[in-house]
Design a protein around this motif. Structure first.
Motif, PDB file in Angstrom:
ATOM      1  N   LYS A 142       0.840  -1.207   0.000  1.00  0.00           N
ATOM      2  CA  LYS A 142       0.000   0.000   0.000  1.00  0.00           C
ATOM      3  C   LYS A 142       0.872   1.253   0.000  1.00  0.00           C
ATOM      4  O   LYS A 142       0.586   2.215  -0.703  1.00  0.00           O
ATOM      5  CB  LYS A 142      -0.891   0.031   1.249  1.00  0.00           C
ATOM      6  CG  LYS A 142      -2.312  -0.348   0.999  1.00  0.00           C
ATOM      7  CD  LYS A 142      -3.237   0.173   2.069  1.00  0.00           C
ATOM      8  CE  LYS A 142      -3.228  -0.669   3.309  1.00  0.00           C
ATOM      9  NZ  LYS A 142      -4.355  -0.365   4.199  1.00  0.00           N
ATOM     10  N   LEU A 143       1.917   1.210   0.795  1.00  0.00           N
ATOM     11  CA  LEU A 143       2.851   2.332   0.876  1.00  0.00           C
ATOM     12  C   LEU A 143       3.475   2.603  -0.490  1.00  0.00           C
ATOM     13  O   LEU A 143       3.491   3.742  -0.966  1.00  0.00           O
ATOM     14  CB  LEU A 143       3.932   2.019   1.911  1.00  0.00           C
ATOM     15  CG  LEU A 143       5.105   2.972   2.028  1.00  0.00           C
ATOM     16  CD1 LEU A 143       4.654   4.359   2.446  1.00  0.00           C
ATOM     17  CD2 LEU A 143       6.127   2.420   3.017  1.00  0.00           C
ATOM     18  N   LYS A 144       3.939   1.560  -1.147  1.00  0.00           N
ATOM     19  CA  LYS A 144       4.564   1.729  -2.460  1.00  0.00           C
ATOM     20  C   LYS A 144       3.571   2.274  -3.483  1.00  0.00           C
ATOM     21  O   LYS A 144       3.902   3.189  -4.249  1.00  0.00           O
ATOM     22  CB  LYS A 144       5.161   0.404  -2.947  1.00  0.00           C
ATOM     23  CG  LYS A 144       5.964   0.554  -4.217  1.00  0.00           C
ATOM     24  CD  LYS A 144       6.716  -0.710  -4.552  1.00  0.00           C
ATOM     25  CE  LYS A 144       7.574  -0.509  -5.783  1.00  0.00           C
ATOM     26  NZ  LYS A 144       8.383  -1.701  -6.075  1.00  0.00           N
ATOM     27  N   LYS A 145       2.349   1.757  -3.484  1.00  0.00           N
ATOM     28  CA  LYS A 145       1.328   2.251  -4.415  1.00  0.00           C
ATOM     29  C   LYS A 145       1.033   3.726  -4.166  1.00  0.00           C
ATOM     30  O   LYS A 145       0.859   4.500  -5.114  1.00  0.00           O
ATOM     31  CB  LYS A 145       0.048   1.425  -4.295  1.00  0.00           C
ATOM     32  CG  LYS A 145       0.154   0.064  -4.919  1.00  0.00           C
ATOM     33  CD  LYS A 145      -1.120  -0.724  -4.751  1.00  0.00           C
ATOM     34  CE  LYS A 145      -0.934  -2.122  -5.335  1.00  0.00           C
ATOM     35  NZ  LYS A 145      -2.117  -2.954  -5.170  1.00  0.00           N
ATOM     36  N   CYS A 146       0.964   4.113  -2.919  1.00  0.00           N
ATOM     37  CA  CYS A 146       0.674   5.506  -2.583  1.00  0.00           C
ATOM     38  C   CYS A 146       1.812   6.420  -3.049  1.00  0.00           C
ATOM     39  O   CYS A 146       1.564   7.472  -3.647  1.00  0.00           O
ATOM     40  CB  CYS A 146       0.450   5.625  -1.072  1.00  0.00           C
ATOM     41  SG  CYS A 146      -0.215   7.215  -0.541  1.00  0.00           S
ATOM     42  N   VAL A 147       3.048   6.030  -2.805  1.00  0.00           N
ATOM     43  CA  VAL A 147       4.198   6.828  -3.249  1.00  0.00           C
ATOM     44  C   VAL A 147       4.197   6.949  -4.768  1.00  0.00           C
ATOM     45  O   VAL A 147       4.359   8.051  -5.313  1.00  0.00           O
ATOM     46  CB  VAL A 147       5.526   6.225  -2.734  1.00  0.00           C
ATOM     47  CG1 VAL A 147       6.727   6.885  -3.394  1.00  0.00           C
ATOM     48  CG2 VAL A 147       5.620   6.347  -1.211  1.00  0.00           C
ATOM     49  N   LEU A 148       4.005   5.848  -5.463  1.00  0.00           N
ATOM     50  CA  LEU A 148       3.998   5.880  -6.935  1.00  0.00           C
ATOM     51  C   LEU A 148       2.867   6.753  -7.466  1.00  0.00           C
ATOM     52  O   LEU A 148       3.047   7.485  -8.444  1.00  0.00           O
ATOM     53  CB  LEU A 148       3.905   4.467  -7.504  1.00  0.00           C
ATOM     54  CG  LEU A 148       5.163   3.620  -7.350  1.00  0.00           C
ATOM     55  CD1 LEU A 148       4.896   2.168  -7.731  1.00  0.00           C
ATOM     56  CD2 LEU A 148       6.320   4.208  -8.154  1.00  0.00           C
ATOM     57  N   LYS A 149       1.713   6.692  -6.835  1.00  0.00           N
ATOM     58  CA  LYS A 149       0.580   7.518  -7.266  1.00  0.00           C
ATOM     59  C   LYS A 149       0.909   9.004  -7.089  1.00  0.00           C
ATOM     60  O   LYS A 149       0.590   9.820  -7.956  1.00  0.00           O
ATOM     61  CB  LYS A 149      -0.666   7.133  -6.492  1.00  0.00           C
ATOM     62  CG  LYS A 149      -1.933   7.667  -7.091  1.00  0.00           C
ATOM     63  CD  LYS A 149      -3.100   6.796  -6.655  1.00  0.00           C
ATOM     64  CE  LYS A 149      -4.358   7.211  -7.331  1.00  0.00           C
ATOM     65  NZ  LYS A 149      -4.681   6.485  -8.530  1.00  0.00           N
ATOM     66  N   LEU A 150       1.554   9.354  -5.977  1.00  0.00           N
ATOM     67  CA  LEU A 150       1.944  10.756  -5.770  1.00  0.00           C
ATOM     68  C   LEU A 150       2.961  11.207  -6.819  1.00  0.00           C
ATOM     69  O   LEU A 150       2.905  12.347  -7.296  1.00  0.00           O
ATOM     70  CB  LEU A 150       2.500  10.958  -4.362  1.00  0.00           C
ATOM     71  CG  LEU A 150       1.479  10.950  -3.238  1.00  0.00           C
ATOM     72  CD1 LEU A 150       2.176  11.038  -1.882  1.00  0.00           C
ATOM     73  CD2 LEU A 150       0.491  12.088  -3.391  1.00  0.00           C
TER      74      LEU A 150
END
Length: 151
Positions: free
Chosen positions: A20-28
């Motif tokens: 989830k953390l990685k997806k959130c960073v990539l989305k930002l």
């Protein structure tokens, strides 16, 4: 315009939040033009963030990631292979206030915050509230599911 992001989370967060953390960073990075990430190095959440950022910079050379220290490192392994920052002025702060001072520095230098906060007590919750008062956008991984990252 490029943006920046910092992180706050409980020392004892589960490894299961890493995807989830990685997806959130990539989305930002992809949708909000975040190009600069600041993270501390105190607990398990920070270690997860550092591992994710190390993966992301391999495929995103235009992204800058910094470990922002609260104390001068005792040895070179503290940098975890990312660039470290020791904010100017921190050397004048009494040791027991260094983490709080550094966390306020993180908020001051960031446009948004990714956090993992499950309860309203403790340092992570305190600094997320500070970020919200300072009108920073906060993304709490504890309240997001994998399919709806931007509730």
């Amino acid at each position: 315009m490029e943006h920046s992001c910092c992180f706050f989370g409980h020392r004892d967060c589960p490894d299961s939040i890493k995807s989830k953390l990685k997806k959130c960073v990539l989305k930002l990075i992809e949708e909000n033009n975040v190009r600069c990430f600041y993270v501390g190095n105190q607990g398990r959440f920070d270690q997860l963030v550092i591992s994710v950022l190390k993966e992301i910079v391999l495929t995103n050379p235009n992204v800058n990631c910094y470990v922002v220290l609260a104390y001068l490192p005792n040895n070179k392994s503290d940098s975890m292979n990312l660039v470290t920052i020791y904010p100017e002025g921190l050397e004048l702060v009494p040791k027991r206030y260094c983490i709080s001072w550094r966390n306020n520095w993180l908020i001051q230098h960031s446009d948004c915050v990714i956090c993992y906060v499950t309860h309203s007590t403790g340092g992570a919750a305190k600094f997320v509230k500070t970020a919200e008062r300072k009108s920073r956008k906060v993304f709490n991984l504890a309240n997001m599911d994998e399919h709806h990252m931007w509730r």
